[in-house]
Structures are given as structure tokens and as C-alpha cells.
Design an enzyme around this catalytic site. Sequence first.
Site, short mmCIF file in Angstrom:
data_model
loop_
_atom_site.label_atom_id
_atom_site.label_comp_id
_atom_site.label_asym_id
_atom_site.label_seq_id
_atom_site.Cartn_x
_atom_site.Cartn_y
_atom_site.Cartn_z
N TYR A 57 7.31 9.37 3.82
CA TYR A 57 6.74 9.36 5.17
C TYR A 57 6.67 10.78 5.74
O TYR A 57 5.62 11.22 6.24
CB TYR A 57 7.58 8.47 6.08
CG TYR A 57 7.03 8.32 7.48
CD1 TYR A 57 5.82 7.67 7.71
CD2 TYR A 57 7.72 8.83 8.58
CE1 TYR A 57 5.32 7.53 8.99
CE2 TYR A 57 7.22 8.69 9.86
CZ TYR A 57 6.02 8.04 10.07
OH TYR A 57 5.52 7.90 11.34
N ASN A 60 -6.35 -2.31 7.97
CA ASN A 60 -6.32 -3.21 6.81
C ASN A 60 -5.26 -4.30 6.97
O ASN A 60 -5.07 -5.12 6.07
CB ASN A 60 -6.10 -2.43 5.51
CG ASN A 60 -4.73 -1.78 5.43
OD1 ASN A 60 -3.98 -1.72 6.41
ND2 ASN A 60 -4.38 -1.27 4.24
N LYS A 105 3.09 13.02 6.48
CA LYS A 105 2.73 13.57 7.78
C LYS A 105 2.58 15.09 7.74
O LYS A 105 1.71 15.67 8.39
CB LYS A 105 3.77 13.17 8.83
CG LYS A 105 3.79 11.68 9.14
CD LYS A 105 2.47 11.21 9.71
CE LYS A 105 2.51 9.76 10.15
NZ LYS A 105 1.21 9.30 10.71
#
Length: 328
Positions: free
Chosen positions: A146, A33, A150
Amino acid sequence: MKKVLITGAAGFLGSHLCDRFIKEGYHVIGMDNFITGDRKNLSHLESHSNFEIIEHDVTEFINIEGELDYILHFASPASPIDYLKIPIQTLKVGALGTHNLLGLAKAKNARMLIASTSEVYGDPLVHPQTEAYYGNVNTIGPRGVYDEAKRFQESITMAYHRFHGLETRIVRIFNTYGPRMRLNDGRVIPAFMGQALRGEDLTVFGDGSQTRSFCYVDDQVEGIYRLLLSDYSDPVNIGNPHEITISDFAEEIIKLTGTTQKVIYKDLPVDDPMQRQPDITLAKKILEWEPKVGREEGMKKTFEYFKGLSQDDLHKSEHKDFKKHIKK
């Protein structure tokens, strides 16, 4: 001809993976994107008959016509500057994006590899880090968006593997560098090199005793490629175990670039890991893989790339206007 979908294709690692799979004779569908990726990273592939690029946000429904053999999910902000500015989007690409792609893999009976990270180990209490270590992560700290994206990504991938019998692979990527990295994104190598090329002092956070282990991109791509084609479904560390302190690394950069700037020190960011070194015993055993490119050779190649950037690129404070990419 086998077909592979690579998300985050316009990013640093994603674009190198596109190159590798084209070289190996695959038909490559790149998806991005462009919120952090750069179209220039794929410009050399635009006219290739076995490459196509789709502009799409993986957090939205994904449809790919025809058969699909492999999916590599590398869509995600990967630098502190990015994921601290777009925290919700970072969480969504790890959660919703991974869910959408696992659903696509199930529908297409495709094997899927996800890009996890050494950040799942947080600020580790075990050194070096093995795949058996569960990590030391602050779930509510600024880096948690983050780290937890993950960690969730790994969990849902293993759930699809166990419940649906989906063929899945998980790579835990340690610090990787090379051409096409983005300057000014907060990661140590482009930060140091950008400062050196602009004639600025090199900024070290904390006292510089924290360590990192840097893997050249060609070695990383080789490890990822071997893992995808292996029969191993649990997470595997891919990184270079040669460890160095940030202070010593700053001195290496000064020597490499021939600059005369000094090193300055600033406060350490919240939850910044003090140690980062992969144990690659499993990769050696399962994949017969270990890094081949030494830091001196890899850094010279990377510096040559950065030297070739325009003055505009060298002085950009940010890569993207995130606001125009973010949906309410």
C-alpha cells in the site's frame, strides 16, 4: 456543465466526493469495480440526471466519451484487511491504474487529482509530519504494497506534470472517518464501533500509546475540493492535527457508545506507525483550509450511522469475496 470522473466512487470517500460535486453542479461519472466499494453508497444518486456509474477496473484501458474537465483518482483498497489480502491488486491500482488515468487526463486535457495518503510517511521519525518529510517506509514489509503503491503514484503523477505539463494535484489524506465507512475493515474507528455494537471487548494493538489524528469526512472533502481548484501542484496534507493515543480513543468510544466492555491488548502488527499527526500549515496557507468538525461532534454522527446498520452488516466478517473480482 463541467464533467468530473471519480474513480473508487462507491467507496467511503469516493461516494462523499460524488455528493459534493453533484451539489456543486458538475456532471459526475463514477467509476468502480466494486472489489471493496459498495453500491449502496451511491444508491441515492442512481436516478440523478447528472450522475452515471461505470463498472470498470482502472488497471484496464479506460475510455470516456466526450470532454472531461477533472479526474479524481480514489480507486484503491484503503484498509489493512483489504490490501493484505489483495496485495498485487493494491499495487496494480496504484501503478497501472494511475498510469491509465494520467494518460486519459493527457488525452482529454483534464486536471487530475490523486489520493495519496499519510502512509507515504511510513512509521515517521519526524513529528508532526510535514510535506517535506520523505518518510520511513519498509518497502518489503506487508504494508509496503500500500505504502509503495501510493509513493509510486505520487512519482508518476509528478513526472506527467513536469514532462507533459499536465495539471495535477496530490492530496495526502490522513485518517478520515464518518458515515459509509465499512465495518470490520481493520481501521480503528469502524473496528471499535463494530465491537462496541456487538458487545465485544475493544481490541487495542500494542500498548495503545501509538497516536492517530482523525478528520471528519466533510472536512476532508472540503480540503480535497479546494486543492483541486487551486493552483498548487505539490503534495498537500489534509487531516485533523488533533492527536490522541489509541488507548484514550478506545475509552472515548466506550463512553460514547455506553457499552460496558473492557479494552484488551494484542500484539502490534508489523510496521504499524507509532505516530500519525499532520502538519497542515501548508493547507492553511495555500487553501485557507482547516478542519471545522471536532472529534466529539463527528464521532456522534458516525455512531448514529453505525447504529442504523442491520444485524447482518454488524456481524459480517468480510465485505467481499475478493476471489471472484481478481483476474489471473
